[in-house]
Design a protein around this motif. Structure first.
Motif, PDB file in Angstrom:
ATOM      1  N   ASP A  97       0.810  -1.213   0.000  1.00  0.00           N
ATOM      2  CA  ASP A  97       0.000   0.000   0.000  1.00  0.00           C
ATOM      3  C   ASP A  97       0.846   1.267   0.000  1.00  0.00           C
ATOM      4  O   ASP A  97       0.343   2.351  -0.250  1.00  0.00           O
ATOM      5  N   SER A  98       2.130   1.136   0.308  1.00  0.00           N
ATOM      6  CA  SER A  98       3.061   2.268   0.238  1.00  0.00           C
ATOM      7  C   SER A  98       4.201   1.882  -0.694  1.00  0.00           C
ATOM      8  O   SER A  98       5.332   1.655  -0.256  1.00  0.00           O
ATOM      9  N   PRO A  99       3.918   1.788  -2.005  1.00  0.00           N
ATOM     10  CA  PRO A  99       4.879   1.180  -2.917  1.00  0.00           C
ATOM     11  C   PRO A  99       6.167   1.971  -3.127  1.00  0.00           C
ATOM     12  O   PRO A  99       7.171   1.397  -3.495  1.00  0.00           O
ATOM     13  N   ILE A 100       6.157   3.262  -2.880  1.00  0.00           N
ATOM     14  CA  ILE A 100       7.359   4.035  -3.177  1.00  0.00           C
ATOM     15  C   ILE A 100       8.134   4.376  -1.918  1.00  0.00           C
ATOM     16  O   ILE A 100       9.337   4.181  -1.859  1.00  0.00           O
ATOM     17  N   ILE A 101       7.447   4.844  -0.900  1.00  0.00           N
ATOM     18  CA  ILE A 101       8.135   5.219   0.342  1.00  0.00           C
ATOM     19  C   ILE A 101       7.211   4.959   1.521  1.00  0.00           C
ATOM     20  O   ILE A 101       6.013   5.199   1.436  1.00  0.00           O
ATOM     21  N   ASN A 102       7.773   4.433   2.573  1.00  0.00           N
ATOM     22  CA  ASN A 102       7.020   4.198   3.802  1.00  0.00           C
ATOM     23  C   ASN A 102       7.753   4.913   4.931  1.00  0.00           C
ATOM     24  O   ASN A 102       8.783   4.438   5.409  1.00  0.00           O
ATOM     25  N   CYS A 103       7.227   6.044   5.325  1.00  0.00           N
ATOM     26  CA  CYS A 103       7.881   6.879   6.340  1.00  0.00           C
ATOM     27  C   CYS A 103       7.839   6.253   7.731  1.00  0.00           C
ATOM     28  O   CYS A 103       8.525   6.717   8.637  1.00  0.00           O
ATOM     29  N   HIS A 104       7.029   5.198   7.897  1.00  0.00           N
ATOM     30  CA  HIS A 104       6.872   4.599   9.213  1.00  0.00           C
ATOM     31  C   HIS A 104       7.735   3.352   9.413  1.00  0.00           C
ATOM     32  O   HIS A 104       7.970   2.950  10.546  1.00  0.00           O
ATOM     33  N   SER A 105       8.192   2.725   8.332  1.00  0.00           N
ATOM     34  CA  SER A 105       8.966   1.491   8.489  1.00  0.00           C
ATOM     35  C   SER A 105      10.267   1.756   9.225  1.00  0.00           C
ATOM     36  O   SER A 105      10.672   0.988  10.077  1.00  0.00           O
ATOM     37  N   LYS A 106      10.936   2.809   8.885  1.00  0.00           N
ATOM     38  CA  LYS A 106      12.082   3.322   9.634  1.00  0.00           C
ATOM     39  C   LYS A 106      11.745   4.789   9.859  1.00  0.00           C
ATOM     40  O   LYS A 106      11.890   5.600   8.956  1.00  0.00           O
ATOM     41  N   PRO A 107      11.241   5.101  11.041  1.00  0.00           N
ATOM     42  CA  PRO A 107      10.733   6.455  11.276  1.00  0.00           C
ATOM     43  C   PRO A 107      11.671   7.541  10.750  1.00  0.00           C
ATOM     44  O   PRO A 107      12.868   7.527  10.999  1.00  0.00           O
ATOM     45  N   CYS A 108      11.104   8.444  10.011  1.00  0.00           N
ATOM     46  CA  CYS A 108      11.846   9.522   9.363  1.00  0.00           C
ATOM     47  C   CYS A 108      11.844  10.764  10.256  1.00  0.00           C
ATOM     48  O   CYS A 108      10.802  11.151  10.796  1.00  0.00           O
ATOM     49  N   VAL A 109      12.979  11.392  10.370  1.00  0.00           N
ATOM     50  CA  VAL A 109      13.106  12.584  11.218  1.00  0.00           C
ATOM     51  C   VAL A 109      12.293  13.757  10.684  1.00  0.00           C
ATOM     52  O   VAL A 109      11.997  14.690  11.422  1.00  0.00           O
ATOM     53  N   PHE A 110      11.920  13.712   9.417  1.00  0.00           N
ATOM     54  CA  PHE A 110      11.184  14.830   8.828  1.00  0.00           C
ATOM     55  C   PHE A 110       9.673  14.725   9.031  1.00  0.00           C
ATOM     56  O   PHE A 110       8.954  15.702   8.824  1.00  0.00           O
ATOM     57  N   MET A 111       9.169  13.550   9.423  1.00  0.00           N
ATOM     58  CA  MET A 111       7.721  13.361   9.575  1.00  0.00           C
ATOM     59  C   MET A 111       7.062  14.392  10.489  1.00  0.00           C
ATOM     60  O   MET A 111       6.039  14.960  10.118  1.00  0.00           O
TER      61      MET A 111
ATOM     62  N   CYS B  79       6.689  16.968   6.325  1.00  0.00           N
ATOM     63  CA  CYS B  79       7.377  16.686   5.061  1.00  0.00           C
ATOM     64  C   CYS B  79       6.329  16.270   4.035  1.00  0.00           C
ATOM     65  O   CYS B  79       5.435  15.489   4.309  1.00  0.00           O
ATOM     66  N   ARG B  80       6.444  16.774   2.832  1.00  0.00           N
ATOM     67  CA  ARG B  80       5.457  16.501   1.790  1.00  0.00           C
ATOM     68  C   ARG B  80       5.973  15.514   0.744  1.00  0.00           C
ATOM     69  O   ARG B  80       5.292  15.247  -0.227  1.00  0.00           O
ATOM     70  N   LEU B  81       7.175  14.963   0.953  1.00  0.00           N
ATOM     71  CA  LEU B  81       7.738  14.050  -0.034  1.00  0.00           C
ATOM     72  C   LEU B  81       6.826  12.850  -0.281  1.00  0.00           C
ATOM     73  O   LEU B  81       6.551  12.498  -1.431  1.00  0.00           O
ATOM     74  N   LYS B  82       6.326  12.211   0.775  1.00  0.00           N
ATOM     75  CA  LYS B  82       5.451  11.055   0.605  1.00  0.00           C
ATOM     76  C   LYS B  82       4.199  11.445  -0.181  1.00  0.00           C
ATOM     77  O   LYS B  82       3.778  10.717  -1.073  1.00  0.00           O
ATOM     78  N   PHE B  83       3.625  12.580   0.123  1.00  0.00           N
ATOM     79  CA  PHE B  83       2.445  13.057  -0.605  1.00  0.00           C
ATOM     80  C   PHE B  83       2.757  13.216  -2.095  1.00  0.00           C
ATOM     81  O   PHE B  83       1.994  12.771  -2.948  1.00  0.00           O
TER      82      PHE B  83
END
Length: 149
Positions: free
Chosen positions: A87-101, A105-109
């Motif tokens: 369901d998150s085919p390109i990036i998953n900000c939660h699998s390894k928590p990202c400091v920008f979350m 951060c709008r990268l995932k969007f």
């Protein structure tokens, strides 16, 4: 974006079965030989495609693997999304928590929007759009080659 091997192999199987039509069956050995994919990989692929009703499998003398109407009527984008199984085919900000979350951060969007545009674009096409003018020459002499996948 890169499709995983499972998606690649699944699409190859569906393209091949589509060319054969829903009245002609294939076996795992035939698919393995013609598509140059290891039989063990195809077992997993065909089981998944069968579970999702994209192929029909039948045991016995007149059995084999057939393409389903569902596969024929489903857009390529929907097929790809289903086959990617993520369901998150390109990036998953939660699998390894990202400091920008925490900082919006709008990268995932942006990536999710681009992925959806890709899926929408691919949904303008069906398996029937993948036609080869020289189908027979693709597979001439393939039976004697080893599986390199």
């Amino acid at each position: 974006m890169k499709l995983n091997h499972f998606t690649d192999y699944s699409l190859r199987v569906l393209i091949y079965l589509n060319k054969k039509g829903n009245t002609a069956s294939s076996s795992l050995d035939e698919l393995s030989g013609e598509l140059d994919i290891l039989r063990n990989h195809l077992i997993k692929v065909v089981q998944f495609l069968s579970k999702e009703e994209l192929v029909l499998t039948k045991r016995g003398k007149n059995g084999g693997i057939f393409i389903s109407e569902k596969a024929l009527n489903t857009g390529l984008g929907t097929l790809i999304h289903l086959l990617e199984q993520d369901d998150s085919p390109i990036i998953n900000c939660h699998s390894k928590p990202c400091v920008f979350m925490p900082f919006n951060c709008r990268l995932k969007f942006f990536l999710d929007t681009a992925y959806q545009a890709f899926i929408d674009s691919m949904n303008q096409h069906r398996l029937s759009d993948l036609v080869f003018n020289n189908w027979e020459s693709i597979f001439s002499g393939r039976q004697n080659k080893g599986n390199n996948a």
